[in-house]
Scaffold this active site. Structure first.
Site, PDB file in Angstrom:
ATOM      1  N   ASN A  48      -5.776   2.826 -12.802  1.00 18.21           N
ATOM      2  CA  ASN A  48      -4.791   1.841 -12.329  1.00 18.21           C
ATOM      3  C   ASN A  48      -3.395   2.413 -12.491  1.00 18.21           C
ATOM      4  O   ASN A  48      -3.127   3.145 -13.449  1.00 18.21           O
ATOM      5  CB  ASN A  48      -4.903   0.555 -13.159  1.00 18.21           C
ATOM      6  CG  ASN A  48      -3.887  -0.494 -12.721  1.00 18.21           C
ATOM      7  OD1 ASN A  48      -3.730  -0.777 -11.532  1.00 18.21           O
ATOM      8  ND2 ASN A  48      -3.169  -1.081 -13.676  1.00 18.21           N
TER       9      ASN A  48
ATOM     10  N   GLY B 114       0.774  -1.240   0.000  1.00 17.91           N
ATOM     11  CA  GLY B 114       0.000   0.000   0.000  1.00 17.91           C
ATOM     12  C   GLY B 114       0.801   1.283   0.000  1.00 17.91           C
ATOM     13  O   GLY B 114       0.323   2.312   0.479  1.00 17.91           O
TER      14      GLY B 114
ATOM     15  N   HIS C  47       0.452   1.244 -13.148  1.00 16.52           N
ATOM     16  CA  HIS C  47       1.223   0.082 -13.603  1.00 16.52           C
ATOM     17  C   HIS C  47       2.707   0.468 -13.652  1.00 16.52           C
ATOM     18  O   HIS C  47       3.047   1.539 -14.169  1.00 16.52           O
ATOM     19  CB  HIS C  47       0.745  -0.375 -14.986  1.00 16.52           C
ATOM     20  CG  HIS C  47       1.475  -1.591 -15.463  1.00 16.52           C
ATOM     21  ND1 HIS C  47       1.176  -2.856 -14.987  1.00 16.52           N
ATOM     22  CD2 HIS C  47       2.519  -1.730 -16.313  1.00 16.52           C
ATOM     23  CE1 HIS C  47       2.009  -3.716 -15.543  1.00 16.52           C
ATOM     24  NE2 HIS C  47       2.837  -3.066 -16.346  1.00 16.52           N
TER      25      HIS C  47
END
Ligand code: GAR
Length: 201
Positions: free
Chosen positions: A108, A13, A110
């Site tokens: 997202n 996280g 990446h």
């Protein structure tokens, strides 16, 4: 009113932490109101609790199928009035039955410059290992919208990071996070949340 954000996590996280730390400075048009994990042991859950953000754990095994897992996620998001979803190290694929419900509303991060080293099987350290094995001299991070194609949605932002002699996947992962992911993700979240506020004016 701030855009209500849910962050989906699976592990450490650090990207969630970057988003939490950016609230009030970089991230002003949205607020993280929920953290969802598909792993009960994710350290990201501790980070959320320390920041006073409600958490939910949804396990595919307990749900019994991908469809039931995605239905459960949708129910939770609906109950919390979530408008934007950020996948921050969320290590499971979401199918079209889920992604089609939130067009241009799921982001997202990446850890490579898409379209290199992305798609099914490329996640976490494996991405950096593949970049080092190929021998590229520049890598980086990408923030993109999520659709039914793994890592295939429209690109929102990218930042390049140099590979240096002696890099291991771990060293490279850390540099890509520090120089790219932790900066790009909060900025991209702000861009998307701010554009949503414009749409509702
Ligand atoms: C990050 O490097 C993120 O880009 C990557 O996993 C790491 C999670 O770290 N995500 C993927 O590979 C998704 N395909 P974090 O839990 O410390 O944020």
């Amino acid at each position: 009113m701030k855009t209500k954000i849910a962050v989906f996590v699976s592990g450490g996280g650090t990207n969630l932490q970057a988003l939490i730390d950016a609230q009030g400075t970089v991230l002003v048009s949205g607020e993280i109101v929920l953290v969802v994990s598909n792993n009960a042991d994710a350290y990201a859950l501790e980070r959320a609790k320390k920041a006073g953000i409600p958490t939910e754990v949804v396990l595919k095994k307990v749900c019994g199928s991908q469809a039931a897992f995605e239905e459960k996620l949708k129910q939770i998001l609906c109950a919390h009035g979530i408008e934007v979803i950020i996948l921050a190290g969320f290590m499971t694929i979401l199918t079209e039955s889920f992604t089609a419900c939130y067009p241009r509303r799921i982001l997202n991060v990446h850890p490579s410059l898409i379209p290199s080293f992305c798609g099914a099987g490329f996640y976490g350290l494996r991405v950096h290992q593949a970049a080092l094995e190929y021998g590229v001299k520049v890598t980086g991070a990408t923030v993109h919208f999520v659709n039914e194609i793994p890592d295939g949605g429209e690109i929102i932002a990218q930042k390049a990071v140099y590979i240096e002699p002696g890099d291991t996947p771990e060293i490279l992962q850390r540099r890509v996070m520090e120089q790219a992911e932790w900066i790009l993700l909060p900025q991209a979240a702000e861009t998307v949340c701010a554009s949503m506020k414009e749409e509702t004016k």
